[in-house]
Write a protein that holds these residues in place. Structure first.
Motif, short mmCIF file in Angstrom:
data_model
loop_
_atom_site.label_atom_id
_atom_site.label_comp_id
_atom_site.label_asym_id
_atom_site.label_seq_id
_atom_site.Cartn_x
_atom_site.Cartn_y
_atom_site.Cartn_z
N MET A 207 0.83 -1.27 0.14
CA MET A 207 0.03 0.15 0.00
C MET A 207 0.92 1.34 0.05
O MET A 207 1.85 1.45 0.95
CB MET A 207 -1.12 0.00 1.29
CG MET A 207 -1.89 1.11 1.36
SD MET A 207 -3.04 1.39 0.34
CE MET A 207 -4.32 0.57 1.20
N ALA A 208 0.64 2.07 -1.14
CA ALA A 208 1.24 3.38 -0.95
C ALA A 208 0.42 4.57 -0.82
O ALA A 208 -0.44 4.79 -1.16
CB ALA A 208 2.11 3.54 -2.27
N TRP A 209 1.13 5.39 0.17
CA TRP A 209 0.29 6.81 0.47
C TRP A 209 1.17 7.74 -0.09
O TRP A 209 2.49 7.72 -0.27
CB TRP A 209 0.01 6.92 1.96
CG TRP A 209 -1.08 6.07 2.50
CD1 TRP A 209 -2.10 5.55 1.84
CD2 TRP A 209 -1.18 5.66 3.93
NE1 TRP A 209 -2.83 4.72 2.72
CE2 TRP A 209 -2.26 5.03 3.92
CE3 TRP A 209 -0.35 5.74 5.13
CZ2 TRP A 209 -2.85 4.15 5.31
CZ3 TRP A 209 -0.76 5.49 6.26
CH2 TRP A 209 -1.91 4.81 6.13
N ASN A 210 0.38 8.87 -0.72
CA ASN A 210 1.23 10.12 -1.01
C ASN A 210 0.59 11.27 -0.08
O ASN A 210 -0.01 11.03 1.02
CB ASN A 210 0.85 10.58 -2.47
CG ASN A 210 -0.73 10.78 -2.77
OD1 ASN A 210 -1.25 11.00 -1.91
ND2 ASN A 210 -0.88 10.74 -3.97
N ALA A 211 0.97 12.38 -0.28
CA ALA A 211 1.00 13.48 0.75
C ALA A 211 -0.55 13.73 0.82
O ALA A 211 -1.04 14.01 1.84
CB ALA A 211 1.71 14.83 0.12
N THR A 212 -1.40 13.69 -0.18
CA THR A 212 -2.75 14.06 -0.24
C THR A 212 -3.33 12.76 0.68
O THR A 212 -4.23 13.09 1.52
CB THR A 212 -3.39 13.83 -1.59
OG1 THR A 212 -2.63 14.83 -2.55
CG2 THR A 212 -4.75 14.34 -1.66
N ASP A 213 -2.87 11.36 0.52
CA ASP A 213 -3.69 10.51 1.27
C ASP A 213 -3.61 10.64 2.75
O ASP A 213 -4.46 10.28 3.49
CB ASP A 213 -2.91 9.11 0.75
CG ASP A 213 -3.09 8.77 -0.34
OD1 ASP A 213 -4.43 9.14 -1.13
OD2 ASP A 213 -2.28 8.17 -1.17
#
Ligand SMILES: Cc1cc2nc3c(=O)[nH]c(=O)nc-3n(C[C@H](O)[C@H](O)[C@H](O)COP(=O)(O)OP(=O)(O)OC[C@H]3O[C@@H](n4cnc5c(N)ncnc54)[C@H](O)[C@@H]3O)c2cc1C
Length: 262
Positions: A207-213
């Protein structure tokens, strides 16, 4: 007892391989030219988490790493050893983060991960080597921290008891949950990959999260959120031989004292 354990682990260049071919003219390291590994202290943190899970089998271990997409391997390698899951925090907005911006991103992501009892991280990395991130994460989350942990002994009645490495020995401390622990290099090495888990997870999507997530404030991330500035990098070439063998006679020791302290 069910413990929610989070392990913070960073992918680092294998600094044992640094040589002429991996140095740039300006004195910085060409990171792309080096193989990557999980930071050694972080592997030791993972081992402490796995041992806790053996004591409390209902527990879960989630690994969190911030880095480029290839850092997903940090989570995968942890799954191969018995972790239950994990997240890769990756976004251009996180690039160039100093410790302040790194701890902001990690603490914000931990906030999204939900309830936790114990956060384990390495004492320090072999690339940045600041030993600041763990303490900063604890500070941002407003939880107690124990540094230089060598061995987690047990968790009872909402308290964790552990042995920490101090100058000239060890001390035993008891701390209420939730807390953050930084694991020292003197702790036990991490177990090898488990063959069955390797087969199970070798194609597992991480699972990858970015800054928005993670609903991060961009002004606190990456280079924008980093007050650290590298002013200059200097290569120091020793001009004199830096070691000398002296005898144990009073005269030789006296001479050395005079030479050192005048
Ligand atoms: C003056 C200076 C200049 C720098 N310049 C650059 C640069 O140009 N480019 C660059 O890439 N880096 C640079 N860095 C390194 C960058 O600041 C660090 O990579 C980052 O902030 C983490 O700090 P650290 O590696 O010292 O971690 P430490 O504080 O030593 O780490 C302690 C523990 O925190 C956890 N942790 C740390 N980082 C992560 C992570 N990313 N994900 C998950 N867990 C983590 C691990 O458990 C680790 O063992 C620089 C550092 C300094 C001090």
């Amino acid at each position: 007892m069910r413990l929610n354990i989070i392990v913070l682990a960073k992918q680092v260049p294998d600094t044992r391989c640094v040589g002429q071919a991996t140095m740039r003219a300006d004195g910085t390291i060409d990171r792309e030219a080096l193989p990557v590994i999980i930071n050694p202290d972080d592997m030791k943190a993972l081992e402490q988490a796995l041992r806790l899970k053996e004591l409390h089998p209902e527990s879960t271990i989630q690994v969190l790493t911030m880095g480029p997409s290839r850092a997903a391997d940090v989570v995968r390698e942890s799954l191969f050893r018995g972790a239950d899951g994990g997240y890769l925090l990756s976004d251009n907005a996180f690039r160039g983060a100093d410790t302040l911006a790194t701890s902001y991103a990690l603490a914000t992501a931990i906030g999204k991960m939900g309830e936790y009892d114990i956060i384990l991280c390495g004492r320090q990395t072999i690339d940045g080597e600041t030993a600041q991130v763990g303490s900063q994460v604890a500070e941002r989350l407003g939880i107690p921290q124990v540094t230089y942990a060598e061995e987690i002994l047990h968790v009872r009645e909402g308290h964790l008891t552990l042995k920490r490495h101090i100058d000239g020995g060890t001390e035993i401390v008891e701390v209420p949950l939730p807390l953050l622990v930084t694991v020292d290099s003197s702790a036990a090495s991490c177990r090898p990959r488990h063959a069955k888990l390797l087969m199970t997870h070798k194609h597992t999507d991480i699972m990858a999260w970015n800054a928005t997530d993670i609903k991060a404030d961009i002004t606190q991330c990456g280079i924008v959120g980093s007050p650290t500035r590298v002013k200059d990098i200097e290569t120091i070439v020793p001009t004199k031989k830096e070691s000398r063998v002296i005898g144990s006679s009073d005269e030789e020791i006296e001479n050395l004292m005079v030479e050192l302290f005048g």
